[in-house]
Design an enzyme around this catalytic site. Sequence first.
Site, PDB file in Angstrom:
ATOM      1  N   SER A  19       0.814  -1.227   0.000  1.00  0.00           N
ATOM      2  CA  SER A  19       0.000   0.000   0.000  1.00  0.00           C
ATOM      3  C   SER A  19       0.846   1.274   0.000  1.00  0.00           C
ATOM      4  CB  SER A  19      -0.959  -0.006   1.194  1.00  0.00           C
ATOM      5  OG  SER A  19      -1.922  -1.026   1.002  1.00  0.00           O
ATOM      6  N   LYS A  68      -9.020  -6.165  10.807  1.00  0.00           N
ATOM      7  CA  LYS A  68     -10.205  -5.618  10.122  1.00  0.00           C
ATOM      8  C   LYS A  68     -11.489  -5.750  10.962  1.00  0.00           C
ATOM      9  CE  LYS A  68      -8.445  -6.305   5.418  1.00  0.00           C
ATOM     10  NZ  LYS A  68      -8.680  -6.882   4.086  1.00  0.00           N
ATOM     11  N   ASP A 104     -12.816  -3.437  -0.133  1.00  0.00           N
ATOM     12  CA  ASP A 104     -12.467  -4.655  -0.881  1.00  0.00           C
ATOM     13  C   ASP A 104     -13.552  -5.004  -1.903  1.00  0.00           C
ATOM     14  OD1 ASP A 104      -9.964  -5.177   0.176  1.00  0.00           O
ATOM     15  OD2 ASP A 104     -10.736  -6.399   1.824  1.00  0.00           O
ATOM     16  N   ALA A 134     -11.750 -12.227   2.716  1.00  0.00           N
ATOM     17  CA  ALA A 134     -11.820 -11.845   1.298  1.00  0.00           C
ATOM     18  C   ALA A 134     -13.098 -12.402   0.670  1.00  0.00           C
ATOM     19  CB  ALA A 134     -10.593 -12.357   0.556  1.00  0.00           C
ATOM     20  N   THR A 156     -13.673 -25.523   5.956  1.00  0.00           N
ATOM     21  CA  THR A 156     -14.377 -25.515   7.240  1.00  0.00           C
ATOM     22  C   THR A 156     -15.836 -25.104   6.992  1.00  0.00           C
ATOM     23  OG1 THR A 156     -12.305 -24.845   8.262  1.00  0.00           O
ATOM     24  CG2 THR A 156     -14.289 -24.589   9.606  1.00  0.00           C
TER      25      THR A 156
HETATM   26  P1  NAP Z   1      -8.680 -15.674   5.778  1.00  0.00           P
HETATM   27  O1  NAP Z   1      -9.837 -14.919   6.299  1.00  0.00           O
HETATM   28  O2  NAP Z   1      -7.644 -16.199   6.703  1.00  0.00           O
HETATM   29  O3  NAP Z   1      -9.274 -16.932   4.922  1.00  0.00           O
HETATM   30  C1  NAP Z   1      -8.408 -17.919   4.400  1.00  0.00           C
HETATM   31  C2  NAP Z   1      -9.220 -18.902   3.553  1.00  0.00           C
HETATM   32  O4  NAP Z   1      -8.313 -19.844   2.979  1.00  0.00           O
HETATM   33  C3  NAP Z   1     -10.237 -19.700   4.376  1.00  0.00           C
HETATM   34  O5  NAP Z   1     -11.363 -19.969   3.580  1.00  0.00           O
HETATM   35  C4  NAP Z   1      -9.445 -21.000   4.654  1.00  0.00           C
HETATM   36  O6  NAP Z   1     -10.246 -22.124   4.897  1.00  0.00           O
HETATM   37  C5  NAP Z   1      -8.719 -21.177   3.343  1.00  0.00           C
HETATM   38  N1  NAP Z   1      -7.552 -22.034   3.494  1.00  0.00           N
HETATM   39  C6  NAP Z   1      -6.361 -21.724   4.072  1.00  0.00           C
HETATM   40  N2  NAP Z   1      -5.524 -22.798   4.034  1.00  0.00           N
HETATM   41  C7  NAP Z   1      -6.223 -23.802   3.432  1.00  0.00           C
HETATM   42  C8  NAP Z   1      -5.903 -25.166   3.096  1.00  0.00           C
HETATM   43  N3  NAP Z   1      -4.708 -25.688   3.385  1.00  0.00           N
HETATM   44  N4  NAP Z   1      -6.864 -25.901   2.465  1.00  0.00           N
HETATM   45  C9  NAP Z   1      -8.064 -25.374   2.161  1.00  0.00           C
HETATM   46  N5  NAP Z   1      -8.426 -24.085   2.469  1.00  0.00           N
HETATM   47  C10 NAP Z   1      -7.512 -23.324   3.084  1.00  0.00           C
HETATM   48  O7  NAP Z   1      -7.868 -14.831   4.695  1.00  0.00           O
HETATM   49  P2  NAP Z   1      -8.441 -13.691   3.699  1.00  0.00           P
HETATM   50  O8  NAP Z   1      -8.218 -12.368   4.313  1.00  0.00           O
HETATM   51  O9  NAP Z   1      -9.799 -14.093   3.274  1.00  0.00           O
HETATM   52  O10 NAP Z   1      -7.394 -13.817   2.483  1.00  0.00           O
HETATM   53  C11 NAP Z   1      -7.414 -14.932   1.624  1.00  0.00           C
HETATM   54  C12 NAP Z   1      -6.461 -14.694   0.437  1.00  0.00           C
HETATM   55  O11 NAP Z   1      -6.934 -13.594  -0.314  1.00  0.00           O
HETATM   56  C13 NAP Z   1      -5.029 -14.338   0.854  1.00  0.00           C
HETATM   57  O12 NAP Z   1      -4.142 -14.974  -0.024  1.00  0.00           O
HETATM   58  C14 NAP Z   1      -4.973 -12.831   0.699  1.00  0.00           C
HETATM   59  O13 NAP Z   1      -3.664 -12.376   0.398  1.00  0.00           O
HETATM   60  C15 NAP Z   1      -5.889 -12.638  -0.487  1.00  0.00           C
HETATM   61  N6  NAP Z   1      -6.513 -11.300  -0.512  1.00  0.00           N
HETATM   62  C16 NAP Z   1      -6.301 -10.555  -1.631  1.00  0.00           C
HETATM   63  C17 NAP Z   1      -6.880  -9.305  -1.711  1.00  0.00           C
HETATM   64  C18 NAP Z   1      -6.642  -8.490  -2.960  1.00  0.00           C
HETATM   65  O14 NAP Z   1      -6.816  -7.274  -2.897  1.00  0.00           O
HETATM   66  N7  NAP Z   1      -6.279  -9.119  -4.066  1.00  0.00           N
HETATM   67  C19 NAP Z   1      -7.677  -8.813  -0.680  1.00  0.00           C
HETATM   68  C20 NAP Z   1      -7.883  -9.611   0.450  1.00  0.00           C
HETATM   69  C21 NAP Z   1      -7.278 -10.869   0.515  1.00  0.00           C
HETATM   70  P3  NAP Z   1     -10.721 -22.476   6.408  1.00  0.00           P
HETATM   71  O15 NAP Z   1     -11.903 -21.605   6.684  1.00  0.00           O
HETATM   72  O16 NAP Z   1     -11.044 -23.925   6.340  1.00  0.00           O
HETATM   73  O17 NAP Z   1      -9.551 -22.181   7.294  1.00  0.00           O
END
Ligand code: NAP
Length: 278
Positions: A19, A68, A104, A134, A156
């Site tokens: 950022s 957040k 977002d 996300a 999950t």
């Molecule tokens: P989060 O709230 O921690 O959610 C993570 C997600 O990934 C959950 O659904 C989790 O499943 C799943 N996951 C993690 N490890 C896994 C595995 N080994 N097998 C299956 N599912 C798995 O994170 P978030 O904030 O949503 O971010 C998720 C991704 O989006 C990140 O890579 C982040 O960098 C990216 N992101 C990008 C932007 C952008 O602007 N492009 C914005 C926000 C986020 P469970 O519920 O089962 O744990």
Amino acid sequence: MTTPRRACIIGHPVKHSRSPMIHGFWLKGFGLEGSYEREDVTPDALEAFLRGLAARGYVGGNVTIPHKEAAFGTVDRRTARAEALGAVNTVWFEDGLLWGDNTDVTGFLANLDDRAPGWDHGLDKAVVLGAGGAAAAIVAGIKERGAKRIFVANRTAEKTEALIRRFGSVVEAAAWPPSAATFAGAGLLVNTTSLGMDGKPGLDIDLAGLPPQAVVTDAVYVPLETELLANAAARGLRTVDGLGMLLHQAVPGFERWFGRRPVVTPELRALVEADIGR
Ligand code: NAP
């Protein structure tokens, strides 16, 4: 002479955030004297930090992982989008009150509008992989654009249930890992899990069930071309990487803090792409 405006990104850790690069690019482009700084704030210190934001000389900032949801609980006022998501990623002051928004949703929609125009025309069915923060923003965006059915597949199941409670019956639970039947008839597939991100396991799923006109996008943007996007492109599907979501979500915050509406240009994208490649 007016004092240069200062904004910041509040996270823990925060040193890898891109950022400052994005807002720095726009500040320079507008010839503004302001600044955008990094603030590493631990969870136990977040509330006091936000309460003292103005005293620290900031006009606002972004809030990122893991703050957040806590920021949502701390701000004085929230936009309808923040209310719908239960999470805040952008804060600013209005009439002495600290406001919180979640940009977002805007970032996700603007990225697809930009790179896959028409993606939402007649969108009947979408599939979202993951049910974290996300995913909530992305489901909100897809719902806003009128998708009739949004299937969420997450490891999950309770987190999918939470999304159904938040967004209603437009969201339906699908099995994890997703099957070809889940993909049948889908116009959009979005990965919101962290699978495929540098240092994490890949997202190795069979896309054979997706129709040829489907758009495939990934929230992960490091690497820019994830295994999912490479597989989708190899099948001839339209793909959109996640970097544009990051760039576009920054626009509303910059406008609130610095009073000018910036544009996501190819130059900005190239700058951040080069940093990701390093
Ligand atoms: P989060 O709230 O921690 O959610 C993570 C997600 O990934 C959950 O659904 C989790 O499943 C799943 N996951 C993690 N490890 C896994 C595995 N080994 N097998 C299956 N599912 C798995 O994170 P978030 O904030 O949503 O971010 C998720 C991704 O989006 C990140 O890579 C982040 O960098 C990216 N992101 C990008 C932007 C952008 O602007 N492009 C914005 C926000 C986020 P469970 O519920 O089962 O744990």
